[in-house]
Design a protein around this motif. Structure first.
Motif, PDB file in Angstrom:
ATOM      1  N   TYR A 143       0.848  -1.104   0.055  1.00 17.03           N
ATOM      2  CA  TYR A 143       0.006  -0.040   0.114  1.00 17.03           C
ATOM      3  C   TYR A 143       0.900   1.215  -0.085  1.00 17.03           C
ATOM      4  O   TYR A 143       0.431   2.304  -0.861  1.00 17.03           O
ATOM      5  CB  TYR A 143      -0.735   0.086   1.374  1.00 17.03           C
ATOM      6  CG  TYR A 143      -1.934  -1.193   1.176  1.00 17.03           C
ATOM      7  CD1 TYR A 143      -3.010  -1.194   0.769  1.00 17.03           C
ATOM      8  CD2 TYR A 143      -1.578  -2.268   2.228  1.00 17.03           C
ATOM      9  CE1 TYR A 143      -3.768  -2.664   0.630  1.00 17.03           C
ATOM     10  CE2 TYR A 143      -2.067  -3.656   2.136  1.00 17.03           C
ATOM     11  CZ  TYR A 143      -3.486  -3.542   1.364  1.00 17.03           C
ATOM     12  OH  TYR A 143      -4.127  -4.838   1.482  1.00 17.03           O
ATOM     13  N   SER A 178      -7.170   8.301  -1.849  1.00 22.76           N
ATOM     14  CA  SER A 178      -7.207   8.843  -3.375  1.00 22.76           C
ATOM     15  C   SER A 178      -7.330  10.153  -3.225  1.00 22.76           C
ATOM     16  O   SER A 178      -6.776  10.869  -4.271  1.00 22.76           O
ATOM     17  CB  SER A 178      -7.789   7.792  -4.161  1.00 22.76           C
ATOM     18  OG  SER A 178      -7.713   6.335  -3.961  1.00 22.76           O
ATOM     19  N   LYS A 217     -13.337  -0.256   4.288  1.00 18.90           N
ATOM     20  CA  LYS A 217     -12.166  -0.282   3.135  1.00 18.90           C
ATOM     21  C   LYS A 217     -12.079   0.633   2.024  1.00 18.90           C
ATOM     22  O   LYS A 217     -11.293   1.171   1.624  1.00 18.90           O
ATOM     23  CB  LYS A 217     -11.889  -1.819   2.719  1.00 18.90           C
ATOM     24  CG  LYS A 217     -10.728  -2.060   1.896  1.00 18.90           C
ATOM     25  CD  LYS A 217     -10.538  -3.320   1.239  1.00 18.90           C
ATOM     26  CE  LYS A 217     -10.697  -4.360   2.362  1.00 18.90           C
ATOM     27  NZ  LYS A 217     -10.600  -5.972   1.939  1.00 18.90           N
ATOM     28  N   THR A 218     -13.557   0.775   1.480  1.00 16.32           N
ATOM     29  CA  THR A 218     -13.927   1.658   0.280  1.00 16.32           C
ATOM     30  C   THR A 218     -13.475   3.008   0.636  1.00 16.32           C
ATOM     31  O   THR A 218     -12.926   3.802  -0.038  1.00 16.32           O
ATOM     32  CB  THR A 218     -15.283   1.429  -0.042  1.00 16.32           C
ATOM     33  OG1 THR A 218     -15.183  -0.153  -0.568  1.00 16.32           O
ATOM     34  CG2 THR A 218     -15.565   2.221  -1.190  1.00 16.32           C
ATOM     35  N   VAL A 219     -14.064   3.253   1.901  1.00 15.44           N
ATOM     36  CA  VAL A 219     -14.082   4.813   2.440  1.00 15.44           C
ATOM     37  C   VAL A 219     -12.516   5.107   2.697  1.00 15.44           C
ATOM     38  O   VAL A 219     -12.123   6.172   2.363  1.00 15.44           O
ATOM     39  CB  VAL A 219     -14.918   4.949   3.658  1.00 15.44           C
ATOM     40  CG1 VAL A 219     -14.349   6.128   4.275  1.00 15.44           C
ATOM     41  CG2 VAL A 219     -16.308   4.682   3.499  1.00 15.44           C
ATOM     42  N   CYS A 232      -9.855   3.795   1.178  1.00  8.89           N
ATOM     43  CA  CYS A 232      -9.202   3.971   0.080  1.00  8.89           C
ATOM     44  C   CYS A 232      -9.567   5.357  -1.006  1.00  8.89           C
ATOM     45  O   CYS A 232      -8.886   5.855  -1.536  1.00  8.89           O
ATOM     46  CB  CYS A 232      -9.418   2.708  -1.146  1.00  8.89           C
ATOM     47  SG  CYS A 232      -8.709   1.140  -0.264  1.00  8.89           S
ATOM     48  N   THR A 233     -10.956   5.385  -0.849  1.00 11.50           N
ATOM     49  CA  THR A 233     -11.484   6.708  -1.205  1.00 11.50           C
ATOM     50  C   THR A 233     -10.668   7.920  -0.945  1.00 11.50           C
ATOM     51  O   THR A 233     -10.471   8.792  -1.451  1.00 11.50           O
ATOM     52  CB  THR A 233     -13.041   6.723  -1.378  1.00 11.50           C
ATOM     53  OG1 THR A 233     -13.665   5.699  -1.865  1.00 11.50           O
ATOM     54  CG2 THR A 233     -13.609   8.083  -2.304  1.00 11.50           C
ATOM     55  N   ASN A 272     -15.952  -3.880   3.958  1.00 14.19           N
ATOM     56  CA  ASN A 272     -16.105  -3.542   2.638  1.00 14.19           C
ATOM     57  C   ASN A 272     -16.253  -2.174   2.503  1.00 14.19           C
ATOM     58  O   ASN A 272     -15.609  -1.343   1.771  1.00 14.19           O
ATOM     59  CB  ASN A 272     -17.096  -4.416   1.607  1.00 14.19           C
ATOM     60  CG  ASN A 272     -16.672  -5.636   1.506  1.00 14.19           C
ATOM     61  OD1 ASN A 272     -15.550  -6.057   1.501  1.00 14.19           O
ATOM     62  ND2 ASN A 272     -17.731  -6.525   1.082  1.00 14.19           N
ATOM     63  N   PHE A 273     -17.210  -1.683   3.246  1.00 14.24           N
ATOM     64  CA  PHE A 273     -17.627  -0.265   3.349  1.00 14.24           C
ATOM     65  C   PHE A 273     -16.449   0.746   3.893  1.00 14.24           C
ATOM     66  O   PHE A 273     -15.985   1.397   3.493  1.00 14.24           O
ATOM     67  CB  PHE A 273     -18.675   0.110   4.282  1.00 14.24           C
ATOM     68  CG  PHE A 273     -18.999   1.386   4.540  1.00 14.24           C
ATOM     69  CD1 PHE A 273     -19.706   2.251   3.573  1.00 14.24           C
ATOM     70  CD2 PHE A 273     -18.874   1.912   5.936  1.00 14.24           C
ATOM     71  CE1 PHE A 273     -19.684   3.707   4.032  1.00 14.24           C
ATOM     72  CE2 PHE A 273     -18.928   3.415   6.218  1.00 14.24           C
ATOM     73  CZ  PHE A 273     -19.372   4.115   5.171  1.00 14.24           C
TER      74      PHE A 273
END
Length: 362
Positions: free
Chosen positions: A142, A302, A294-296, A298-299, A291-292
Protein backbone atom coordinates in the motif's frame (compact mmCIF):
# COMPACT_ATOMS: atom_id res chain seq x y z
CA UNK A 1 20.02 -22.89 -13.68
CA UNK A 2 16.60 -22.20 -15.18
CA UNK A 3 14.93 -23.22 -11.92
CA UNK A 4 17.16 -20.85 -9.95
CA UNK A 5 16.33 -17.93 -12.25
CA UNK A 6 12.62 -18.77 -12.16
CA UNK A 7 12.78 -18.96 -8.37
CA UNK A 8 14.33 -15.50 -8.32
CA UNK A 9 11.65 -14.12 -10.64
CA UNK A 10 8.60 -15.69 -9.01
CA UNK A 11 9.36 -16.75 -5.44
CA UNK A 12 12.40 -14.95 -4.02
CA UNK A 13 13.37 -16.49 -0.71
CA UNK A 14 17.11 -16.06 -0.16
CA UNK A 15 18.78 -12.81 0.88
CA UNK A 16 20.12 -12.37 -2.65
CA UNK A 17 16.68 -12.93 -4.17
CA UNK A 18 15.16 -10.32 -1.89
CA UNK A 19 17.96 -7.91 -2.71
CA UNK A 20 17.13 -8.27 -6.41
CA UNK A 21 13.45 -7.65 -5.64
CA UNK A 22 14.27 -4.46 -3.73
CA UNK A 23 16.64 -3.41 -6.53
CA UNK A 24 13.94 -3.84 -9.18
CA UNK A 25 11.51 -1.96 -6.97
CA UNK A 26 14.01 0.89 -6.70
CA UNK A 27 14.29 1.03 -10.48
CA UNK A 28 10.54 1.54 -10.76
CA UNK A 29 10.73 4.48 -8.38
CA UNK A 30 13.71 5.96 -10.18
CA UNK A 31 11.78 5.71 -13.43
CA UNK A 32 8.81 7.54 -11.89
CA UNK A 33 11.14 10.16 -10.42
CA UNK A 34 12.74 10.81 -13.80
CA UNK A 35 9.31 11.15 -15.37
CA UNK A 36 8.29 13.71 -12.74
CA UNK A 37 11.44 15.75 -13.41
CA UNK A 38 10.90 15.63 -17.18
CA UNK A 39 7.32 16.86 -16.89
CA UNK A 40 7.59 19.35 -14.02
CA UNK A 41 11.10 20.66 -14.66
CA UNK A 42 11.78 20.36 -18.41
CA UNK A 43 14.70 22.81 -18.26
CA UNK A 44 16.48 20.69 -15.68
CA UNK A 45 15.79 17.55 -17.70
CA UNK A 46 17.16 19.24 -20.81
CA UNK A 47 20.34 20.30 -19.01
CA UNK A 48 21.07 16.75 -17.88
CA UNK A 49 19.53 15.07 -20.90
CA UNK A 50 22.43 12.66 -21.41
CA UNK A 51 22.25 11.42 -17.82
CA UNK A 52 18.48 11.03 -18.04
CA UNK A 53 18.77 9.04 -21.27
CA UNK A 54 21.51 6.84 -19.83
CA UNK A 55 19.59 6.00 -16.65
CA UNK A 56 16.36 5.37 -18.57
CA UNK A 57 18.12 3.05 -21.01
CA UNK A 58 19.77 1.14 -18.16
CA UNK A 59 16.39 0.66 -16.47
CA UNK A 60 14.83 -0.34 -19.77
CA UNK A 61 17.67 -2.78 -20.41
CA UNK A 62 17.28 -4.45 -17.00
CA UNK A 63 13.53 -4.86 -17.44
CA UNK A 64 14.13 -6.23 -20.94
CA UNK A 65 16.64 -8.77 -19.61
CA UNK A 66 14.06 -9.84 -17.03
CA UNK A 67 11.56 -10.51 -19.81
CA UNK A 68 14.18 -12.42 -21.82
CA UNK A 69 14.93 -14.60 -18.79
CA UNK A 70 11.21 -15.18 -18.43
CA UNK A 71 10.92 -16.28 -22.06
CA UNK A 72 13.90 -18.63 -21.76
CA UNK A 73 13.29 -20.15 -18.33
CA UNK A 74 9.55 -20.18 -17.73
CA UNK A 75 7.80 -23.26 -19.17
CA UNK A 76 4.48 -21.42 -18.69
CA UNK A 77 5.69 -18.30 -20.48
CA UNK A 78 2.64 -18.15 -22.74
CA UNK A 79 0.24 -18.14 -19.80
CA UNK A 80 2.35 -15.57 -17.97
CA UNK A 81 2.33 -13.06 -20.83
CA UNK A 82 -1.44 -13.44 -21.04
CA UNK A 83 -1.76 -12.59 -17.34
CA UNK A 84 -2.22 -9.08 -15.96
CA UNK A 85 1.36 -8.69 -14.72
CA UNK A 86 2.76 -10.20 -17.90
CA UNK A 87 0.91 -7.63 -19.99
CA UNK A 88 2.14 -4.86 -17.67
CA UNK A 89 5.73 -6.05 -18.13
CA UNK A 90 5.39 -5.97 -21.90
CA UNK A 91 3.69 -2.57 -21.99
CA UNK A 92 6.38 -1.13 -19.71
CA UNK A 93 9.18 -2.27 -22.03
CA UNK A 94 8.01 -2.41 -25.66
CA UNK A 95 7.27 1.35 -26.10
CA UNK A 96 10.75 2.17 -24.78
CA UNK A 97 12.36 -0.26 -27.20
CA UNK A 98 10.37 1.23 -30.07
CA UNK A 99 11.52 4.71 -29.05
CA UNK A 100 15.15 3.56 -29.37
CA UNK A 101 14.67 2.45 -32.96
CA UNK A 102 12.31 5.31 -33.78
CA UNK A 103 13.69 8.36 -31.89
CA UNK A 104 10.81 10.53 -33.06
CA UNK A 105 8.55 8.57 -30.73
CA UNK A 106 10.58 9.42 -27.65
CA UNK A 107 9.06 11.97 -25.26
CA UNK A 108 5.69 11.70 -26.95
CA UNK A 109 2.67 11.58 -24.67
CA UNK A 110 1.85 7.94 -25.33
CA UNK A 111 5.38 6.76 -24.50
CA UNK A 112 5.20 8.64 -21.20
CA UNK A 113 1.84 7.07 -20.45
CA UNK A 114 3.30 3.61 -20.94
CA UNK A 115 6.25 4.52 -18.73
CA UNK A 116 3.76 5.45 -16.02
CA UNK A 117 2.35 1.91 -16.19
CA UNK A 118 5.63 0.67 -14.73
CA UNK A 119 4.46 1.71 -11.30
CA UNK A 120 1.95 -1.19 -11.39
CA UNK A 121 5.00 -3.47 -11.16
CA UNK A 122 5.28 -2.30 -7.56
CA UNK A 123 2.41 -4.60 -6.59
CA UNK A 124 3.95 -7.49 -8.49
CA UNK A 125 7.36 -7.10 -6.87
CA UNK A 126 5.96 -6.70 -3.37
CA UNK A 127 3.83 -9.82 -3.73
CA UNK A 128 7.05 -11.86 -3.86
CA UNK A 129 7.87 -13.12 -0.43
CA UNK A 130 8.53 -11.11 2.69
CA UNK A 131 11.24 -8.50 2.78
CA UNK A 132 10.12 -7.25 6.18
CA UNK A 133 7.89 -8.52 8.91
CA UNK A 134 4.78 -7.72 10.88
CA UNK A 135 2.55 -4.78 10.10
CA UNK A 136 5.31 -3.10 8.08
CA UNK A 137 5.39 -5.97 5.60
CA UNK A 138 1.61 -5.94 5.35
CA UNK A 139 1.62 -2.20 4.64
CA UNK A 140 4.48 -2.17 2.13
CA UNK A 141 2.35 -2.82 -0.99
CA UNK A 142 0.00 0.00 0.00
CA UNK A 143 2.89 2.34 0.80
CA UNK A 144 4.62 1.74 -2.49
CA UNK A 145 1.50 1.85 -4.61
CA UNK A 146 0.21 5.04 -2.97
CA UNK A 147 3.57 6.83 -3.14
CA UNK A 148 4.08 5.70 -6.73
CA UNK A 149 0.62 6.99 -7.60
CA UNK A 150 1.41 10.26 -5.85
CA UNK A 151 4.59 10.56 -7.91
CA UNK A 152 2.50 10.33 -11.05
CA UNK A 153 0.09 12.93 -9.70
CA UNK A 154 2.99 15.29 -9.04
CA UNK A 155 3.97 14.86 -12.69
CA UNK A 156 0.54 15.93 -13.94
CA UNK A 157 -0.24 18.59 -11.32
CA UNK A 158 1.74 21.20 -13.21
CA UNK A 159 0.03 20.57 -16.52
CA UNK A 160 -2.32 23.31 -17.78
CA UNK A 161 -5.13 20.83 -18.34
CA UNK A 162 -5.07 19.56 -14.74
CA UNK A 163 -7.97 21.12 -12.77
CA UNK A 164 -7.18 23.10 -9.66
CA UNK A 165 -9.09 21.62 -6.75
CA UNK A 166 -9.41 23.57 -3.55
CA UNK A 167 -11.59 24.26 -0.51
CA UNK A 168 -11.66 20.61 0.54
CA UNK A 169 -9.92 21.06 3.88
CA UNK A 170 -13.13 21.06 5.91
CA UNK A 171 -14.55 18.04 4.07
CA UNK A 172 -11.32 16.07 4.39
CA UNK A 173 -11.10 16.99 8.07
CA UNK A 174 -14.66 15.84 8.82
CA UNK A 175 -14.28 12.59 6.89
CA UNK A 176 -10.90 11.89 8.50
CA UNK A 177 -12.34 12.50 11.96
CA UNK A 178 -15.28 10.19 11.20
CA UNK A 179 -12.91 7.48 10.01
CA UNK A 180 -10.87 7.81 13.18
CA UNK A 181 -14.02 7.35 15.29
CA UNK A 182 -15.12 4.30 13.27
CA UNK A 183 -11.72 2.63 13.47
CA UNK A 184 -11.22 3.55 17.12
CA UNK A 185 -14.61 2.17 18.13
CA UNK A 186 -14.03 -1.06 16.28
CA UNK A 187 -10.56 -1.40 17.79
CA UNK A 188 -12.00 -1.03 21.28
CA UNK A 189 -14.68 -3.66 20.63
CA UNK A 190 -12.26 -6.18 19.12
CA UNK A 191 -9.66 -5.60 21.82
CA UNK A 192 -12.28 -6.28 24.49
CA UNK A 193 -13.32 -9.41 22.62
CA UNK A 194 -9.73 -10.65 22.57
CA UNK A 195 -9.45 -10.35 26.35
CA UNK A 196 -12.86 -11.99 26.75
CA UNK A 197 -11.60 -15.02 24.83
CA UNK A 198 -8.52 -15.27 27.03
CA UNK A 199 -10.72 -14.99 30.14
CA UNK A 200 -12.93 -17.78 28.80
CA UNK A 201 -9.86 -20.01 28.32
CA UNK A 202 -8.80 -19.37 31.92
CA UNK A 203 -12.27 -20.21 33.25
CA UNK A 204 -12.42 -23.40 31.18
CA UNK A 205 -9.07 -24.55 32.55
CA UNK A 206 -10.20 -23.71 36.07
CA UNK A 207 -13.37 -25.76 35.61
CA UNK A 208 -11.39 -28.74 34.30
CA UNK A 209 -9.14 -28.62 37.35
CA UNK A 210 -12.20 -28.83 39.59
CA UNK A 211 -13.61 -31.71 37.54
CA UNK A 212 -10.42 -33.69 38.07
CA UNK A 213 -11.47 -34.33 41.65
CA UNK A 214 -13.49 -37.17 40.13
CA UNK A 215 -10.86 -39.72 39.09
CA UNK A 216 -13.22 -41.38 36.61
CA UNK A 217 -13.49 -38.23 34.52
CA UNK A 218 -9.74 -37.52 34.21
CA UNK A 219 -9.15 -39.61 31.02
CA UNK A 220 -12.09 -37.90 29.32
CA UNK A 221 -10.90 -34.45 30.39
CA UNK A 222 -7.40 -35.27 29.17
CA UNK A 223 -8.64 -36.29 25.73
CA UNK A 224 -11.10 -33.41 25.44
CA UNK A 225 -8.59 -30.73 26.48
CA UNK A 226 -6.11 -31.95 23.90
CA UNK A 227 -8.79 -31.89 21.20
CA UNK A 228 -9.80 -28.36 22.23
CA UNK A 229 -6.25 -27.08 21.88
CA UNK A 230 -5.94 -28.71 18.46
CA UNK A 231 -9.27 -27.25 17.30
CA UNK A 232 -8.43 -23.73 18.43
CA UNK A 233 -4.96 -23.70 16.86
CA UNK A 234 -6.02 -25.38 13.61
CA UNK A 235 -5.57 -23.28 10.48
CA UNK A 236 -7.02 -24.43 7.21
CA UNK A 237 -10.07 -24.58 5.01
CA UNK A 238 -11.52 -27.35 7.17
CA UNK A 239 -11.72 -25.10 10.24
CA UNK A 240 -15.53 -25.18 10.30
CA UNK A 241 -15.55 -28.98 10.19
CA UNK A 242 -12.97 -29.17 12.98
CA UNK A 243 -15.09 -26.87 15.15
CA UNK A 244 -18.20 -28.93 14.40
CA UNK A 245 -16.45 -32.10 15.57
CA UNK A 246 -15.26 -30.28 18.67
CA UNK A 247 -18.85 -29.37 19.51
CA UNK A 248 -19.78 -33.05 19.23
CA UNK A 249 -16.87 -33.97 21.50
CA UNK A 250 -18.11 -31.39 23.99
CA UNK A 251 -21.60 -32.92 23.92
CA UNK A 252 -20.07 -36.32 24.65
CA UNK A 253 -18.07 -34.87 27.53
CA UNK A 254 -21.21 -33.24 28.90
CA UNK A 255 -23.00 -36.58 28.79
CA UNK A 256 -20.13 -38.22 30.66
CA UNK A 257 -20.18 -35.47 33.29
CA UNK A 258 -23.89 -36.07 33.85
CA UNK A 259 -23.27 -39.80 34.24
CA UNK A 260 -20.66 -39.08 36.89
CA UNK A 261 -22.97 -36.67 38.69
CA UNK A 262 -20.84 -33.62 37.98
CA UNK A 263 -22.96 -30.52 37.50
CA UNK A 264 -23.92 -27.23 39.02
CA UNK A 265 -23.09 -23.60 38.21
CA UNK A 266 -19.42 -24.37 37.57
CA UNK A 267 -20.29 -26.88 34.85
CA UNK A 268 -22.89 -24.56 33.34
CA UNK A 269 -20.29 -21.81 33.08
CA UNK A 270 -17.86 -24.30 31.57
CA UNK A 271 -20.26 -25.20 28.76
CA UNK A 272 -21.09 -21.55 28.14
CA UNK A 273 -17.41 -20.61 27.84
CA UNK A 274 -16.68 -23.51 25.51
CA UNK A 275 -19.61 -22.57 23.27
CA UNK A 276 -18.41 -18.95 23.20
CA UNK A 277 -14.84 -19.99 22.40
CA UNK A 278 -15.85 -22.24 19.51
CA UNK A 279 -18.21 -19.60 18.15
CA UNK A 280 -15.51 -16.91 18.21
CA UNK A 281 -13.09 -19.19 16.37
CA UNK A 282 -15.31 -18.90 13.28
CA UNK A 283 -17.16 -15.60 13.75
CA UNK A 284 -16.09 -12.53 11.77
CA UNK A 285 -17.22 -8.94 11.43
CA UNK A 286 -19.96 -8.69 8.74
CA UNK A 287 -18.35 -8.44 5.31
CA UNK A 288 -20.52 -5.48 4.32
CA UNK A 289 -19.03 -3.42 7.15
CA UNK A 290 -15.49 -4.45 6.20
CA UNK A 291 -16.05 -3.60 2.55
CA UNK A 292 -17.57 -0.23 3.41
CA UNK A 293 -14.70 0.70 5.71
CA UNK A 294 -12.10 -0.40 3.17
CA UNK A 295 -13.81 1.54 0.38
CA UNK A 296 -14.03 4.71 2.45
CA UNK A 297 -10.35 4.51 3.45
CA UNK A 298 -9.22 3.93 -0.15
CA UNK A 299 -11.43 6.72 -1.47
CA UNK A 300 -10.29 9.15 1.21
CA UNK A 301 -6.63 8.37 0.55
CA UNK A 302 -7.12 8.73 -3.22
CA UNK A 303 -8.76 12.13 -2.78
CA UNK A 304 -5.87 13.31 -0.61
CA UNK A 305 -3.37 12.06 -3.19
CA UNK A 306 -5.20 13.90 -5.95
CA UNK A 307 -5.85 17.17 -4.12
CA UNK A 308 -2.89 17.79 -1.79
CA UNK A 309 -0.07 18.96 -4.07
CA UNK A 310 3.69 18.61 -4.04
CA UNK A 311 5.84 17.50 -1.13
CA UNK A 312 3.00 18.08 1.32
CA UNK A 313 1.00 15.51 -0.61
CA UNK A 314 3.80 12.95 -0.23
CA UNK A 315 3.88 13.42 3.54
CA UNK A 316 0.08 13.32 3.75
CA UNK A 317 -0.02 10.14 1.67
CA UNK A 318 2.61 8.46 3.82
CA UNK A 319 0.83 9.34 7.07
CA UNK A 320 -2.58 8.30 5.77
CA UNK A 321 -1.40 4.91 4.60
CA UNK A 322 0.55 4.33 7.81
CA UNK A 323 -2.17 5.45 10.22
CA UNK A 324 -5.44 4.51 8.49
CA UNK A 325 -4.08 1.55 6.54
CA UNK A 326 -2.09 0.23 9.48
CA UNK A 327 -5.02 0.60 11.84
CA UNK A 328 -7.35 -1.16 9.41
CA UNK A 329 -4.96 -4.09 8.90
CA UNK A 330 -4.32 -4.33 12.63
CA UNK A 331 -8.03 -4.40 13.41
CA UNK A 332 -8.67 -6.89 10.62
CA UNK A 333 -6.01 -9.18 12.09
CA UNK A 334 -7.36 -8.78 15.62
CA UNK A 335 -10.79 -9.74 14.28
CA UNK A 336 -9.29 -13.23 13.82
CA UNK A 337 -7.94 -13.75 17.34
CA UNK A 338 -7.82 -17.54 17.01
CA UNK A 339 -5.85 -17.49 13.77
CA UNK A 340 -2.39 -18.86 14.51
CA UNK A 341 -1.06 -18.82 10.94
CA UNK A 342 2.40 -17.52 10.12
CA UNK A 343 0.95 -14.26 8.77
CA UNK A 344 -1.09 -13.57 11.88
CA UNK A 345 0.07 -10.51 13.82
CA UNK A 346 -1.97 -10.77 17.02
CA UNK A 347 -3.50 -13.91 18.50
CA UNK A 348 -4.97 -14.84 21.86
CA UNK A 349 -2.73 -16.46 24.44
CA UNK A 350 -3.68 -20.07 25.10
CA UNK A 351 -0.96 -20.55 27.72
CA UNK A 352 -3.29 -21.81 30.50
CA UNK A 353 -4.72 -24.51 28.22
CA UNK A 354 -1.32 -25.47 26.81
CA UNK A 355 0.21 -25.73 30.28
CA UNK A 356 -2.77 -27.76 31.48
CA UNK A 357 -2.30 -30.26 28.64
CA UNK A 358 1.46 -30.40 29.20
CA UNK A 359 0.88 -31.24 32.85
CA UNK A 360 -1.54 -34.03 31.94
CA UNK A 361 1.09 -35.60 29.68
CA UNK A 362 3.46 -36.10 32.59
Amino acid sequence: MKKIILQLLDKPSSVFDKFITVFLLSLVYISIFLLVIEVRYPDLASTYQTIFFLVEYIILGIFTIEIIFRIICDPNRHQYFKSFYGIVDLIAVIPGLLAIFFPALDHTAWVRIFRIIRFVRILKLLSYGETMGGITQALMPYFCFALGFKGIMVAVEGQPWWPEIGNLNVVLGVVGFSLAILLGTKLQVINSRLYSIEDAVCRIVGSMRDMQENVQIIPHIKHWAKELESALTFNGDEKAEVVRKMRLNTDQLEQKLEEEGIGGPNTAGFHRDVAYLLHRSLARTPQAYENFLKTVICTYTSVVIATVPGLTGFFATFLLVYVLGGLFLLIDDMDKPLDFGKNSLISVRLDPLIQFNDKLKK
